[in-house]
Design an enzyme around this catalytic site. Structure first.
Site, PDB file in Angstrom:
ATOM      1  N   GLU A 118       8.138 -50.311  46.818  1.00  0.00           N
ATOM      2  CA  GLU A 118       9.403 -49.647  47.173  1.00  0.00           C
ATOM      3  C   GLU A 118      10.460 -49.904  46.087  1.00  0.00           C
ATOM      4  OE1 GLU A 118      11.271 -51.330  50.649  1.00  0.00           O
ATOM      5  OE2 GLU A 118      12.588 -49.598  50.933  1.00  0.00           O
ATOM      6  N   LYS A 195      12.597 -42.315  53.097  1.00  0.00           N
ATOM      7  CA  LYS A 195      12.484 -43.398  54.090  1.00  0.00           C
ATOM      8  C   LYS A 195      13.230 -42.990  55.351  1.00  0.00           C
ATOM      9  CE  LYS A 195      13.509 -48.408  54.255  1.00  0.00           C
ATOM     10  NZ  LYS A 195      13.733 -49.564  53.362  1.00  0.00           N
ATOM     11  N   CYS A 232       8.552 -48.770  53.756  1.00  0.00           N
ATOM     12  CA  CYS A 232       8.854 -50.111  54.275  1.00  0.00           C
ATOM     13  C   CYS A 232       9.163 -50.228  55.765  1.00  0.00           C
ATOM     14  CB  CYS A 232       9.950 -50.759  53.447  1.00  0.00           C
ATOM     15  SG  CYS A 232      10.033 -52.536  53.794  1.00  0.00           S
TER      16      CYS A 232
END
Ligand SMILES: NC(=O)NCCC(=O)O
Length: 372
Positions: A118, A195, A232
């Site tokens: 990430e 994300k 994540c």
């Protein structure tokens, strides 16, 4: 790194009596993954370049009507090579150089799809809540320097590249996003995935910079299989994995940045459980090292101000739909994990366990098809 445990696996190997080790691993990790024999030139280069190189394989049963669908994925975990107060462009260039030398070895190992960690082009500086210089690391997903760099790698090595960056979207008011750019092995941009769950927890307070993504749950058809990127914090949300899987993902990458005191006991469970529940392969990747910042910051919990988030524990691994998993990479060293998988295993496990044809999932699929 002084004081940090190198890896769970090395600890087990040191301390479990040899006669019990295979059984302990079977119980912890499922059926043993085949060790890949990697080219000696690749192993030598990894050693010279000071990163760990491991290779494993997952097999599927032979079928009469489908040929095996073999793909090799590469997971890259790394430290930031330079201190966080080095000039922005110099840090980015150093990270490009480091990744280039790892990707070159991945190519020697026949990797078809590679994914980086990430926000790989920068320190994970969101804990500071300072805007400058960190927002200067943001780049266009479509024509930023890093995307151009990855397009060259993709073409040169005939490799799909998943490149998670801090994105600056100039077309929409210069907004920032935490985005994975997916680049085909031809060098063309296949698209991007933002994300969609943003942490607001202790030092991980990323909503100072960007908000929940607006790209939904895209999947990308590549020459080697259908992939998705669950960035994540999305790892903690079972329905998030489910959506990528319902959209057709056979491999879901989970590029991450997370620390031991927060999430390490969850790490071996969540992505592995997602592979089981969704009949797909999952690939969680975490950075390594401790990143120091000149200005102290607080966690907003009344505790002392500090200069680092703590230790990023690496431990990248791949989990298969049958619940087996590879050992993790090191908790402290840069590394490349090469994993060969037969994607036929996804349907074989789905036919056996049928989790995705449960009445509730059928209802979700029905609603999605008929109510949009
Ligand atoms: N990068 C990120 O979302 N970290 C949050 C912590 C975690 O998900 O373990």
């Amino acid at each position: 790194m002084a004081g940090e445990l190198e890896s769970l696996e090395s600890c087990l190997e040191r301390h479990i009596p040899p006669q019990d080790l295979a059984e302990v691993k079977r119980i912890l990790y499922g059926g043993e993954t085949r060790k890949l024999s990697l080219p000696s030139a690749a192993l030598l280069s990894a050693q010279e370049r000071d990163f760990e190189l491991q290779g494993y394989g997952f097999d599927a049963a032979p079928e009469q009507l489908r040929r095996p669908r073999i793909v090799r994925v590469g997971l890259v975990q790394n430290k930031i090579p330079l201190p966080t107060d080095t000039a922005v462009a110099v840090q980015v260039a150093a990270l490009h150089r480091r990744i280039e030398e790892i990707v070159e070895v991945a190519a020697m190992c026949g990797v078809n799809i590679i994914c980086f960690q990430e926000a790989w082009t920068m320190p994970f500086a969101f804990c500071t809540r300072e805007k400058l210089p960190w927002t200067e690391f943001a780049e266009s997903a479509e024509d930023g320097l890093t995307t151009k760099f990855c397009q060259e790698l993709a073409k040169k090595y005939d490799m799909v590249v998943v490149s998670p960056i801090l994105e600056r979207d100039e077309i929409h008011g210069g907004t920032l996003w935490n985005t994975a750019v997916v680049i085909s092995n031809s060098g063309a941009i296949l698209g991007k995935s933002r994300k969609n769950h943003i942490p607001r927890i202790g030092d991980f307070n990323e909503s100072t910079y960007y908000m929940e993504g607006n790209t939904g749950h895209p999947v990308f058809q590549t020459q080697f299989g259908t992939i998705a990127v669950n960035i994540c914090f999305g790892r903690h949300h079972p329905l998030n994995w489910l959506m990528y899987s319902l959209n057709g993902a056979e491999i879901i990458f989970n590029p991450s940045a997370t620390i031991g005191t927060l999430s390490e006991s969850l790490w071996p469970i969540e992505a592995r459980n997602a592979a089981i529940a969704n009949h797909c392969f999952t690939c969680p990747i975490n950075r390594v090292g401790t990143e120091y910042y000149k200005n102290a910051f607080t966690s907003g919990d009344g505790g002392e101000a500090h200069h680092d988030l703590g230790h990023f524990y690496g431990s990248s691994y791949v989990a298969a739909p049958d619940g087996s998993r590879t050992p993790g990479l090191s908790r402290t060293r840069d590394g490349l994990l090469v994993v060969e998988m037969d994607l036929n295993l996804c349907r074989q496990v789905s036919d056996k366990w049928n989790f995705k044809v449960s009445p509730i999932i059928k209802k979700c699929l029905f609603l999605r098809t008929n109510c949009v």
